[in-house]
Design a protein around this motif. Structure first.
Motif, short mmCIF file in Angstrom:
data_model
loop_
_atom_site.label_atom_id
_atom_site.label_comp_id
_atom_site.label_asym_id
_atom_site.label_seq_id
_atom_site.Cartn_x
_atom_site.Cartn_y
_atom_site.Cartn_z
N HIS A 1 -17.46 25.71 -28.54
CA HIS A 1 -17.08 25.93 -27.15
C HIS A 1 -17.21 24.64 -26.34
O HIS A 1 -16.39 24.37 -25.45
N SER B 1 -14.21 22.40 -27.17
CA SER B 1 -12.99 22.93 -26.58
C SER B 1 -12.99 22.78 -25.06
O SER B 1 -11.99 22.37 -24.46
N ARG B 2 -14.12 23.10 -24.43
CA ARG B 2 -14.21 22.99 -22.97
C ARG B 2 -14.05 21.55 -22.51
O ARG B 2 -13.40 21.26 -21.50
N SER C 1 -10.83 20.75 -20.13
CA SER C 1 -11.19 20.39 -18.75
C SER C 1 -10.53 19.09 -18.32
O SER C 1 -10.46 18.79 -17.12
N THR D 1 -2.03 22.52 -20.54
CA THR D 1 -2.81 23.60 -21.14
C THR D 1 -1.93 24.78 -21.49
O THR D 1 -2.08 25.40 -22.56
N LEU E 1 -10.64 29.43 -13.43
CA LEU E 1 -11.40 29.53 -14.69
C LEU E 1 -12.08 28.21 -15.02
O LEU E 1 -13.19 28.21 -15.58
N LEU E 2 -11.45 27.09 -14.68
CA LEU E 2 -12.08 25.80 -14.91
C LEU E 2 -13.35 25.65 -14.08
O LEU E 2 -14.37 25.13 -14.56
N SER F 1 -16.03 27.70 -15.68
CA SER F 1 -16.53 27.12 -16.93
C SER F 1 -17.53 26.01 -16.66
O SER F 1 -18.44 25.77 -17.45
N LEU G 1 -7.57 31.21 -23.00
CA LEU G 1 -8.10 30.13 -22.18
C LEU G 1 -9.58 30.32 -21.90
O LEU G 1 -10.36 29.35 -21.91
N HIS H 1 -11.50 29.15 -24.85
CA HIS H 1 -11.58 27.69 -24.89
C HIS H 1 -12.58 27.15 -23.87
O HIS H 1 -13.21 26.12 -24.11
N PHE H 2 -12.72 27.82 -22.75
CA PHE H 2 -13.65 27.39 -21.72
C PHE H 2 -15.08 27.88 -21.98
O PHE H 2 -15.99 27.56 -21.23
#
Length: 742
Positions: A277, A280-281, A285, A292, A508-509, A512, A719, A722-723
Motif C-alpha cells: 500500500h 502504491s500510495r 499521489s 491515474t 480520496l488523495l 489517503s 483507487l 491503491h491509496f
C-alpha cells in the motif's frame, strides 16, 4: 430452391375438410441444407463474436449486451447441433448402396471444423464470471464432442481418401477446445485464488529455539540481555521508485501492468501488506487525476481479460507453441485438400470447404494481430529487440500509435439550463467507442422525477383490473415487473465529466494522506459522511448534529435515500444563489448515480443495501400520495412548485412506514441554512458515501460489471486500494533478535 407447395385434402370431423400443406418438399429441403446452413451459421457467429465481443465492456447499452449474449449462446448451440447432424447423416452417405456420391467425405471433414468453432474465440471464453465455474462441464463436453467426431472419422476411414486432412483438423480442433477449457479453469474462483498466492515463506521465529537457548545461557551468566523486535520489508518493495512529472503512454501501460499483477488478488478479496500500500500510495499521489484514470482503465481491462479471455493460455510459452502447432495443422490440411482430386464432389460443397478453411485461418490471423497490438504487448518487450529486428521496430511504432489513439478523449459542451445565459461549458469524456476501455458514463436515476412522472389518477377500469389481479394472487408479480420497467425507463446515462473525476481523486488523495496506519485507514474507509462533517469548517458556528444524525444514526440505504431527496429539494430551490457552483453539479450527479446503484445494481450494493427495496417502495408511495393530494389535487401542474411545497411544509410521521420522505425534508431545511456552503458539504458527503459503498463491495461483483460497460464505483474501489484506504491490511513482518548490553 423452394419448389411449388402441394396441398392435400384430409377429411375432418362433422364432414368438414381441413387443408394442410404437404411437408415432403420442406423435409427434402431440410435434408439438403441443414448441415450446410448450420456450418455457415457457426462460422458467421464466430466472426461476429471476434469483432463485437469487446464492445460489451465499452457500452452500457443493454441491446448490445443482449445481442452479444445471444450470439455467444447460439455459437455453442449451432456448432454442437451441426455436429449432431453430421453424426446422424454419416451412415446415410456411407451405406455402400452404390447410389451415394462423395458428399459424405466432406461431411466427415466438416466435423473437425465444428470442433474448432466450439472452441470459441480468444476474446470471449466466458460471458459472465459465473461461466468460469462451469469449466468441468466444458471438459465433459470436450470429451463427448471429441468422441462423436472421432467415431464419425473412424467409421469412414476405410473409404475416406481425405482421412489425413481430417485427422489434422481433428487434432487442431482438440487443441482449440482444450484451450478454452483450460482458460475457464484458470479463471474459476478456486484456481484464480491459488494463482495469486505467493510462495510460502518461513515465519520470523524459525530460530526461536536457538534464541531461547542463548537467552537462558546469558541469564544464567548474569549478562544483561533483551529481545528487540524489528520490522522486515519485502525486498522487492524496499526501494520506492519515485517518478515525477508526466509519463508517456507506454510508461503508463507498464506501470498499469505492474500494479495489476500486484493487486489482482482484489478480485478474490485478498489482503495486502502495508508495504504494498505504501508503494502504491507513493506512486499515485504523484500522478494527476487524468493519468491515474488511464492507469486504472488499463488495470481493469487486464482484470477483464484474465477472467473472460484466453490471454493467460495464449501468452504462456506452452500456449504460444501449441497455438503455432494448431495453426500449422490447419495450413497442412488445407494444402492436402487443395492437392486432392475433387472428382465426385459437389462444386458448392467444395467451395464451402474452402470457405471454412480460410475462415478458420483468417480468424486465427486476426486474433493474433489483435493480441499483438493489445495492452498485453508492452513497449518494453518490443524495444528489447527493435534494434535487431526491423519487424519488431515497426510493431513498436504501430503500438505507440494505437496507444495514442486509445487515450481518453475529452470535449467541451454546454450544460443544460433554462436560459442561454445560464449555460456553462463543461469537459466530458468523448472517446470513440472503438478505442474506449469502458463506457465512460454514469447512469442517473432521479427519484422525484420518476415519482412525478408516474403520478396520475386511477380509472375505474384500472381499479377493477387491479382487484382481479389481486384475487388471482399475481398482483405483486405484476406490480414488481411494472416498477422495474418504470424505473428503468427513467435511467439515463450521462458522460463522466473531467471535473467530477478530479474532485473524487482529490478527496480520496486527501484522505489517503491521513491514513498513516491500518487503524486510521479503517476508520476513514468506514466513514459514511461523518468524517467530512467532523472535519469541515462550518461558518457562523453551525450546529451539525442533525446532519451527523442523518449519516451516523441511520442505515446506509436510508442515508442514501435521505441525502438524495434532500439534494433534489435543494437543487430546485429558486432562492439558491449557487447556480454556477461546481459542487452543486457534483452533488446532483453523484446523488442520482448512488440512488441508481442502490436500486438498480443490487449485486454491487448487496453488502450495504439493508431493506432498501422496502424503504424505496414506502417512500415512493408517500411521495406519490403527496403529489396527488397536495399538489395536483390543488391544480398545481409545475414540478418545481410541487417540490417547493414538499420542502417548505412541515410533516409529522404518524405511521410505522419506513418512508424517508419526511426526514429528507427536514434534512433539506437544515442544509439550506448553510447557504453557499451547503453544496460543498453535500458533494463531499456524497464522495464519502460513494467510497463507503466501493470499499464494502466484493471484488467479484466489481469485475462482473466490467463486462457490462464498467462503473465509476469500480474505479473508486481500485483507487481506494491503491491509496491504502481499505480495512484489510496485513501488517509488516516482525523479526526478533537478542541484544546484549556489555
Amino acid at each position: 430452391m423452394f419448389q411449388r407447395m402441394n396441398w392435400i385434402l384430409v377429411p375432418g370431423n362433422n364432414h368438414k375438410e381441413n387443408i394442410i400443406p404437404a411437408y415432403k418438399d420442406i423435409k427434402k429441403l431440410w435434408d439438403k441444407w441443414n448441415i450446410r446452413s448450420f456450418v455457415l451459421l457457426s462460422l458467421f457467429l464466430q466472426i461476429f463474436l471476434l469483432f463485437t465481443a469487446s464492445l460489451r465492456k465499452r457500452t452500457t447499452n443493454k441491446w448490445v449486451t443482449f445481442t452479444i449474449w445471444s450470439a455467444y449462446l447460439m455459437a455453442d448451440w449451432a456448432a454442437s447441433f451441426a455436429a449432431g447432424l453430421v453424426f446422424d447423416s454419416e451412415e446415410k452417405y456411407n451405406s455402400g448402396t452404390g447410389k451415394v456420391d462423395d458428399t459424405g467425405l466432406l461431411l466427415v471433414l466438416w466435423a473437425p471444423f465444428l470442433l474448432l468453432m466450439v472452441g470459441g474465440q480468444d476474446r470471449i471464453t466466458s460471458f459472465a464470471v459465473q461461466d468460469n465455474e462451469l469449466w468441468l462441464r466444458h471438459l465433459i463436453w470436450l470429451i463427448l464432442q471429441l468422441s462423436t467426431t472421432g467415431f464419425v472419422f473412424i467409421q469412414s476411414i476405410h473409404q475416406n481418401r481425405l482421412w489425413i486432412p481430417t485427422l489434422l483438423l481433428l487434432l487442431a480442433g482438440t487443441i482449440k477446445y482444450a484451450e478454452r477449457t483450460i482458460a475457464l479453469y484458470l479463471a474459476s474462483s478456486n484456481s484464480f485464488g491459488i494463482s495469486v498466492l505467493k510462495d510460502p515463506k518461513i515465519g520470523p521465529n524459525y530460530n526461536y529455539e536457538r534464541l531461547q537457548r542463548l537467552y537462558s545461557h546469558y541469564k544464567k551468566s548474569n549478562v544483561p540481555v533483551q529481545f528487540v523486535l524489528s520490522e522486515e520489508r519485502e525486498s522487492k518493495i524496499a526501494k520506492y521508485e519515485r517518478v515525477f512529472g508526466r509519463l508517456s503512454e507506454s510508461k503508463l501501460l507498464q506501470y498499469a501492468h505492474r500494479f495489476a499483477n500486484m493487486y489482482k488478488g482484489l478480485i478474490v478479496n485478498f489482503m495486502f501488506s502495508s508495504g504494498q500500500h505504501e508503494e502504491s500510495r507513493d506512486f499515485f499521489s504523484r500522478r494527476t487525476a487524468e493519468q491515474t484514470l488511464r492507469i486504472l482503465e488499463i488495470e481493469l481491462n487486464i482484470f477483464y481479460d484474465l477472467l473472460h479471455t484466453k490471454v493467460v493460455v495464449v501468452n504462456s510459452k506452452l500456449g504460444k507453441f501449441v497455438r503455432g502447432i494448431s495453426f500449422g495443422l490447419v495450413v497442412a490440411a488445407l494444402s492436402l485438400f487443395h492437392k486432392e482430386d475433387k472428382y465426385g464432389l459437389k462444386s458448392f460443397d467444395v467451395k464451402l470447404t474452402y470457405i471454412l478453411f480460410f475462415g478458420v485461418l483468417g480468424l486465427d490471423v486476426v486474433t493474433h494481430l489483435l493480441w499483438m497490438f493489445s495492452d498485453w504487448s508492452t513497449v518494453s518487450s518490443f524495444s528489447k529487440y527493435a534494434k535487431y529486428f526491423p519487424l519488431a521496430k515497426i510493431q513498436s511504432i504501430i503500438f505507440d500509435i494505437l496507444l495514442d489513439l486509445r487515450m481518453p478523449r475529452w470535449k467541451e459542451r454546454r450544460t443544460k439550463a433554462a436560459t442561454q445565459k445560464d449555460r456553462r461549458l463543461e469537459i466530458i469524456a468523448s472517446t470513440p467507442i472503438i478505442f474506449k476501455r469502458w463506457s465512460e458514463t454514469l447512469s442517473q436515476f432521479n427519484f422525484i422525477e420518476c415519482c412525478w412522472g408516474e403520478t396520475g389518477s386511477e380509472s375505474e377500469f384500472r381499479s377493477m383490473i387491479t382487484k382481479i389481479l389481486k384475487f388471482m394472487h399475481i398482483k405483486d408479480f405484476i406490480d414488481q415487473t411494472k416498477n422495474d420497467i418504470r424505473q428503468t425507463c427513467y435511467v439515463i446515462a450521462q458522460p463522466l465529466t473531467k471535473k467530477l473525476w478530479e474532485f473524487i481523486f482529490e478527496e480520496l488523495l486527501e484522505k489517503s494522506g491521513n491514513a498513516g496506519d491500518r487503524e486510521e485507514a479503517k476508520r476513514i474507509s468506514s466513514a459514511r459522511g461523518e468524517w467530512v462533517l467532523e472535519n469541515f469548517d462550518f461558518i457562523n458556528d453551525f450546529d451539525s448534529r442533525i446532519l451527523m444524525a442523518n449519516v451516523k444514526n441511520v442505515t446506509y440505504d436510508e442515508s442514501i435515500l435521505l441525502w438524495h431527496i434532500a439534494t433534489e429539494l435543494c437543487y430546485n430551490d429558486p432562492h439558491d444563489r449557487c447556480h454556477y457552483c461546481d459542487y452543486r453539479d457534483f452533488s446532483k450527479c453523484l446523488s442520482e448515480y448512488m440512488i441508481y446503484l442502490l436500486y438498480q445494481q443490487p449485486s454491487l450494493m448487496s453488502e450495504v443495501s439493508g431493506i432498501a427495496k422496502q424503504r424505496f417502495r414506502d417512500t415512493w408511495a408517500e411521495a406519490q400520495r403527496f403529489f396527488k393530494q397536495r399538489a395536483r389535487g390543488r391544480g398545481t401542474r409545475d414540478k418545481k412548485d410541487c417540490v417547493r411545497k414538499l420542502r417548505e411544509e412541515t410533516y409529522v410521521k404518524d405511521n410505522p412506514s419506513s418512508s424517508a420522505l419526511f426526514d429528507a425534508c427536514t434534512l433539506a431545511k437544515e442544509l439550506i441554512k448553510l447557504d453557499e456552503q451547503k453544496w460543498e458539504v453535500m458533494s463531499k458527503v456524497w464522495v464519502e458515501l460513494l467510497s463507503y459503498a466501493a470499499s464494502r463491495s466484493r471484488g467479484n461483483a466489481h469485475v462482473q460489471q466490467l463486462s457490462r460497460g464498467g462503473e465509476l464505483l469500480t474505479f473508486v474501489w481500485l483507487l481506494m486500494a491503491h491509496f491504502g484506504l481499505r480495512e484489510s491490511w496485513v501488517g509488516t513482518r516482525v523479526s526478533a533478535r537478542l541484544t546484549v548490553d556489555i
